[in-house]
Design an enzyme around this catalytic site. Structure first.
Site, PDB file in Angstrom:
ATOM      1  N   CYS A 120       0.956  -1.177  -0.221  1.00  0.00           N
ATOM      2  CA  CYS A 120       0.172   0.098   0.052  1.00  0.00           C
ATOM      3  C   CYS A 120       0.331   1.305  -0.106  1.00  0.00           C
ATOM      4  CB  CYS A 120      -0.576   0.404   1.066  1.00  0.00           C
ATOM      5  SG  CYS A 120      -2.752   0.692   1.106  1.00  0.00           S
ATOM      6  N   HIS A 176      -3.577  -5.205   1.357  1.00  0.00           N
ATOM      7  CA  HIS A 176      -2.887  -5.075   3.412  1.00  0.00           C
ATOM      8  C   HIS A 176      -3.093  -6.889   3.617  1.00  0.00           C
ATOM      9  CE1 HIS A 176      -2.419  -1.110   4.939  1.00  0.00           C
ATOM     10  NE2 HIS A 176      -2.918  -1.058   3.830  1.00  0.00           N
ATOM     11  N   GLU A 203      -0.629  -8.303   5.754  1.00  0.00           N
ATOM     12  CA  GLU A 203      -0.748  -8.383   6.677  1.00  0.00           C
ATOM     13  C   GLU A 203      -2.004  -7.992   8.082  1.00  0.00           C
ATOM     14  OE1 GLU A 203      -0.136  -5.884   5.318  1.00  0.00           O
ATOM     15  OE2 GLU A 203      -0.290  -4.189   6.332  1.00  0.00           O
TER      16      GLU A 203
END
Ligand code: GLN
Length: 250
Positions: free
Chosen positions: A78, A202, A204
């Site tokens: 991002c 994302h 994560e």
């Protein structure tokens, strides 16, 4: 040797936790000299203008650019993708410094504001071929950028069909580019170029660690240095548990 995570701002803790879940030690990077002790780097999502100001303050840009140039693996998620791009459009007035290296033009807020954040299941054949598991990956897009143009050495791992109502016509995108977007209705959201990996979303923030394992394989392929592995039972247990993988945006 460990994997560094740029820890100025944004979702660095979530990346560190995802690395721990696959048994790899990540270290927070805040100073240029710390880059000498890691074999790869993750630049997290967050807010690229703020992150750039902080990086400037800590005199990190020259060291980050050198790191990319030496061929060590770097993954930008991002805002991290924006950092890695050679060119960004839709920046705040005054622009912002970029690390560069990735032969792409990125639109900083292509998918709109925080309110237009969304998540979707996308298929990434290259990822599944290497990591196995389900055919799709849950992608969380938060004020997400998109790649408008990619050079010949850039391997497109995933693109996203843009619903026309989501299409943001930026003044910074020239007319021919805008026309192309309208007819194709697709933008690029994950790429690989040599040692560089970039995703507009994302990974994560989900429990699926396949992107982190994918990056680890890039690290393995890039050199023969031994990675600092940790036992998955070591340390704070809460970090190793699969996070509650609830949708963030519905
Ligand atoms: N569009 C944001 C920026 O300019 C990035 C958003 C994110 O990292 N979630 O930095």
């Amino acid at each position: 040797m460990s994997i560094g995570v740029l820890a100025l701002q944004g979702s660095f803790n979530e990346h560190l936790a995802a690395l721990r879940r696959i048994g790899v030690k990540g270290v927070e990077i805040r100073k240029p000299e710390q880059l000498q002790h890691v074999i790869a780097l993750i630049i997290p999502g967050g807010e690229s203008t703020t992150m750039a100001k902080l990086a400037e303050c800590h005199n990190l840009f020259p060291a980050l650019r050198d790191f990319v140039k030496t061929g060590k693996p770097v993954w930008g998620t991002c805002a991290g993708l924006i950092f890695l791009a050679n060119k960004a459009v839709g920046q705040k007035s005054g622009g912002q410094d970029l690390v560069g290296g990735l032969d792409c033009t990125v639109h900083r807020n292509f998918f709109g504001s925080q309110l237009q954040s969304f998540e979707t299941e996308l298929s990434v054949p290259e990822l599944v071929a290497k990591e196995g598991g389900p055919a799709t990956f849950r992608c969380v897009f938060i004020r997400a950028p998109a790649i408008l143009k990619a050079g010949p050495d850039v391997e497109v791992l995933a693109d996203y069909p843009v619903p026309l109502e989501k299409l943001i016509c930026s003044k910074s995108v020239d007319e021919s580019q805008e026309e192309k977007l309208r007819s194709e209705e697709k933008v690029i959201i994950a790429v690989k170029q040599g040692n560089l990996l970039a995703t507009a979303f994302h990974p994560e923030l989900t429990a699926d660690t396949r992107w982190h394992s994918f990056f680890l394989k890039m690290v393995g392929e890039a050199g023969d240095q031994k990675l600092n592995c940790i036992s998955t039972t070591e340390g704070d247990l809460s970090d190793h548990q699969t996070p509650n993988d609830l949708p963030i945006f519905q």
